[in-house]
Scaffold this active site. Structure first.
Site, PDB file in Angstrom:
ATOM      1  N   PHE A 108       0.831  -1.214   0.000  1.00  0.00           N
ATOM      2  CA  PHE A 108       0.000   0.000   0.000  1.00  0.00           C
ATOM      3  C   PHE A 108       0.871   1.272   0.000  1.00  0.00           C
ATOM      4  CE2 PHE A 108      -2.314   2.702   3.405  1.00  0.00           C
ATOM      5  CZ  PHE A 108      -2.829   3.577   2.466  1.00  0.00           C
ATOM      6  N   ILE A 109       1.647   1.454   1.066  1.00  0.00           N
ATOM      7  CA  ILE A 109       2.432   2.695   1.172  1.00  0.00           C
ATOM      8  C   ILE A 109       3.550   2.699   0.125  1.00  0.00           C
ATOM      9  CG2 ILE A 109       3.934   4.059   2.692  1.00  0.00           C
ATOM     10  CD1 ILE A 109       2.348   2.856   5.081  1.00  0.00           C
ATOM     11  N   TYR A 157       3.359  -7.519  16.947  1.00  0.00           N
ATOM     12  CA  TYR A 157       3.703  -6.618  15.825  1.00  0.00           C
ATOM     13  C   TYR A 157       4.506  -5.422  16.347  1.00  0.00           C
ATOM     14  CZ  TYR A 157       3.033  -2.830  12.427  1.00  0.00           C
ATOM     15  OH  TYR A 157       3.233  -1.770  11.571  1.00  0.00           O
TER      16      TYR A 157
HETATM   17  N1  NAD Z   1      -0.431   1.077   6.880  1.00  0.00           N
HETATM   18  C1  NAD Z   1      -0.240   1.599   8.088  1.00  0.00           C
HETATM   19  O1  NAD Z   1      -1.156   2.188   8.702  1.00  0.00           O
HETATM   20  C2  NAD Z   1       1.106   1.516   8.757  1.00  0.00           C
HETATM   21  C3  NAD Z   1       1.276   2.156   9.994  1.00  0.00           C
HETATM   22  C4  NAD Z   1       2.510   2.079  10.621  1.00  0.00           C
HETATM   23  C5  NAD Z   1       3.557   1.404  10.028  1.00  0.00           C
HETATM   24  N2  NAD Z   1       3.362   0.790   8.834  1.00  0.00           N
HETATM   25  C6  NAD Z   1       4.484   0.069   8.241  1.00  0.00           C
HETATM   26  O2  NAD Z   1       4.696   0.560   6.931  1.00  0.00           O
HETATM   27  C7  NAD Z   1       5.159  -0.491   6.087  1.00  0.00           C
HETATM   28  C8  NAD Z   1       4.278  -0.634   4.858  1.00  0.00           C
HETATM   29  O3  NAD Z   1       2.949  -0.906   5.305  1.00  0.00           O
HETATM   30  P1  NAD Z   1       1.751  -1.170   4.287  1.00  0.00           P
HETATM   31  O4  NAD Z   1       0.513  -0.773   4.992  1.00  0.00           O
HETATM   32  O5  NAD Z   1       2.079  -0.593   2.959  1.00  0.00           O
HETATM   33  O6  NAD Z   1       1.797  -2.771   4.220  1.00  0.00           O
HETATM   34  P2  NAD Z   1       1.679  -3.766   2.956  1.00  0.00           P
HETATM   35  O7  NAD Z   1       1.443  -5.119   3.525  1.00  0.00           O
HETATM   36  O8  NAD Z   1       0.696  -3.239   1.994  1.00  0.00           O
HETATM   37  O9  NAD Z   1       3.136  -3.700   2.316  1.00  0.00           O
HETATM   38  C9  NAD Z   1       4.213  -4.476   2.791  1.00  0.00           C
HETATM   39  C10 NAD Z   1       4.841  -5.174   1.591  1.00  0.00           C
HETATM   40  O10 NAD Z   1       5.989  -5.889   2.037  1.00  0.00           O
HETATM   41  C11 NAD Z   1       6.069  -7.117   1.325  1.00  0.00           C
HETATM   42  N3  NAD Z   1       6.856  -8.055   2.135  1.00  0.00           N
HETATM   43  C12 NAD Z   1       6.537  -8.542   3.368  1.00  0.00           C
HETATM   44  N4  NAD Z   1       7.504  -9.366   3.791  1.00  0.00           N
HETATM   45  C13 NAD Z   1       8.460  -9.404   2.815  1.00  0.00           C
HETATM   46  C14 NAD Z   1       9.696 -10.092   2.678  1.00  0.00           C
HETATM   47  N5  NAD Z   1      10.153 -10.911   3.622  1.00  0.00           N
HETATM   48  N6  NAD Z   1      10.411  -9.914   1.547  1.00  0.00           N
HETATM   49  C15 NAD Z   1       9.968  -9.086   0.573  1.00  0.00           C
HETATM   50  N7  NAD Z   1       8.798  -8.415   0.652  1.00  0.00           N
HETATM   51  C16 NAD Z   1       8.052  -8.574   1.768  1.00  0.00           C
HETATM   52  C17 NAD Z   1       4.623  -7.545   1.147  1.00  0.00           C
HETATM   53  O11 NAD Z   1       4.443  -8.453   0.070  1.00  0.00           O
HETATM   54  C18 NAD Z   1       3.919  -6.209   0.929  1.00  0.00           C
HETATM   55  O12 NAD Z   1       3.775  -5.923  -0.453  1.00  0.00           O
HETATM   56  C19 NAD Z   1       5.203  -1.750   6.965  1.00  0.00           C
HETATM   57  O13 NAD Z   1       6.494  -1.890   7.482  1.00  0.00           O
HETATM   58  C20 NAD Z   1       4.230  -1.420   8.075  1.00  0.00           C
HETATM   59  O14 NAD Z   1       4.500  -2.149   9.259  1.00  0.00           O
HETATM   60  C21 NAD Z   1       2.166   0.822   8.179  1.00  0.00           C
END
Ligand code: NAD
Length: 316
Positions: free
Chosen positions: A11-12, A152
């Site tokens: 997503f991000i 988490y």
């Molecule tokens: N969305 C939120 O509200 C939020 C808030 C705080 C922190 N975050 C952090 O921001 C980051 C992105 O979040 P998001 O919401 O876009 O999540 P998301 O799940 O949409 O994106 C994470 C991506 O990482 C990839 N991934 C996971 N493990 C992997 C690995 N071992 N090797 C390669 N790729 C891998 C997944 O396939 C996925 O596409 C994350 O670290 C999340 O913890 C998100």
């Protein structure tokens, strides 16, 4: 600037990749397309990024230490934006060990690769969840004291510690950005707003746990602006909150959604383990060091998210 984005199919990551390509940066993406949510959705994200510009995509699991380190050396980026992780508080209670793998060990591999490749700056996506249950608000960066309440959050806090370790070992700048509840078009389907929109469109009841609490909901456009500013402006390691600085109660969220879906059905369940009651970012340090200023207020952000949900209902 040559930017390697881990988790760029998420997503991000996809919003950030589009922004960087539009600003003429060179982008490379590593993602294993983890099935935490629809792989088709992640492929669609990659397709949208392609519309903004060309980029190499490496389908690699960051848990593969040797492959990850040699891939980072091969790409040889100026900076790494490390977003890849297993997200989600509720799932982490069920599968805690996976979070030690995906959120801690994978981060250590990326940091080692960054150090060996001579990367100048690593930006690590941390989370407001590292603050745990805080009485005092808003949350200032120094208030996180190692008392998270979900696997988490504990994994993110542990990964932050490894960021400090590797920053020092290799003399690289490590920027820890703590994101506060991110929402917007293509928002993660397991998170409240995207989940509520799907249910509202399908005329199913949404579930509220406990009182629902308050959240510092932050529009994804503001998050990626904060990330871009951190790459542009910081010449030192830092920990910064990136949020809206304006908590929204569950009732405010429901009132906003009812403007679009007046028949919204609601069911209530007990408080869910691992969920913090309230979050509220103090963003004064990001303002001071980056000139960061959230631009999209909650009303506008929800309007944009609803417009996306109406257009892309198949992907909800
Ligand atoms: N969305 C939120 O509200 C939020 C808030 C705080 C922190 N975050 C952090 O921001 C980051 C992105 O979040 P998001 O919401 O876009 O999540 P998301 O799940 O949409 O994106 C994470 C991506 O990482 C990839 N991934 C996971 N493990 C992997 C690995 N071992 N090797 C390669 N790729 C891998 C997944 O396939 C996925 O596409 C994350 O670290 C999340 O913890 C998100």
């Amino acid at each position: 600037m040559k930017i390697l984005i881990t988790g760029g199919a998420g997503f991000i990551g996809s919003h950030f990749a589009v922004k960087m390509l539009k600003e003429q940066h060179e982008v490379a993406i590593i993602d294993n397309l983890h099935p935490y949510y629809s792989v088709e959705r992640k492929k669609q994200h990659l397709h949208i990024i392609k519309e903004a510009g060309e980029y190499p995509f490496y389908r690699n699991d960051l848990l593969n230490r040797d492959e990850t380190i040699s891939l980072i050396k091969k790409v040889s980026p100026d900076v790494i934006v490390h977003l890849a992780a297993l997200p989600g508080v509720a799932y982490s209670i069920l599968r805690p060990l996976e979070y030690i793998d995906y959120d801690v060990k994978a981060t250590v591999n990326v940091l080692e690769g960054a150090g060996q490749a001579g990367v100048k700056q690593v930006l690590f996506a941390s989370s407001s969840s590292v603050y745990g249950m805080m009485k005092n608000k808003p949350f200032k960066e120094e208030m996180a004291c190692g008392k998270p309440i979900s696997p988490y959050a504990a994994s993110k806090y542990a990964a932050e510690s490894f960021c400090h370790v590797y920053g020092r070992l290799y003399g690289m700048d490590v920027t820890i950005l703590r994101f506060f509840t991110v929402y917007g078009p293509w928002g993660r389907p397991d998170m409240a707003i995207a989940n509520f929109l799907k249910k509202a469109k399908n005329k199913e009841a949404i579930t509220i746990f406990g009182e629902g609490g308050t959240r510092d909901y932050t529009y994804v456009g503001d998050i990626v602006n904060g990330m871009a500013l951190a790459l542009q402006k910081l010449q030192q390691s830092a920990i910064l909150n990136i949020g809206s600085g304006r908590p929204i109660s569950m009732n405010q969220l429901l009132d906003e959604l009812k403007l679009y879906y007046p028949d919204l059905k609601i069911q209530r369940e007990n408080h869910r383990a691992g969920d913090v009651d309230n979050t509220w970012a103090d963003i004064s340090l990001a303002r001071e060091l980056l000139g960061y200023e959230p631009e999209t207020d909650f009303k506008q952000g929800i309007a944009k998210t609803v417009a996306w949900a109406e257009r892309y209902a198949d992907f909800l």
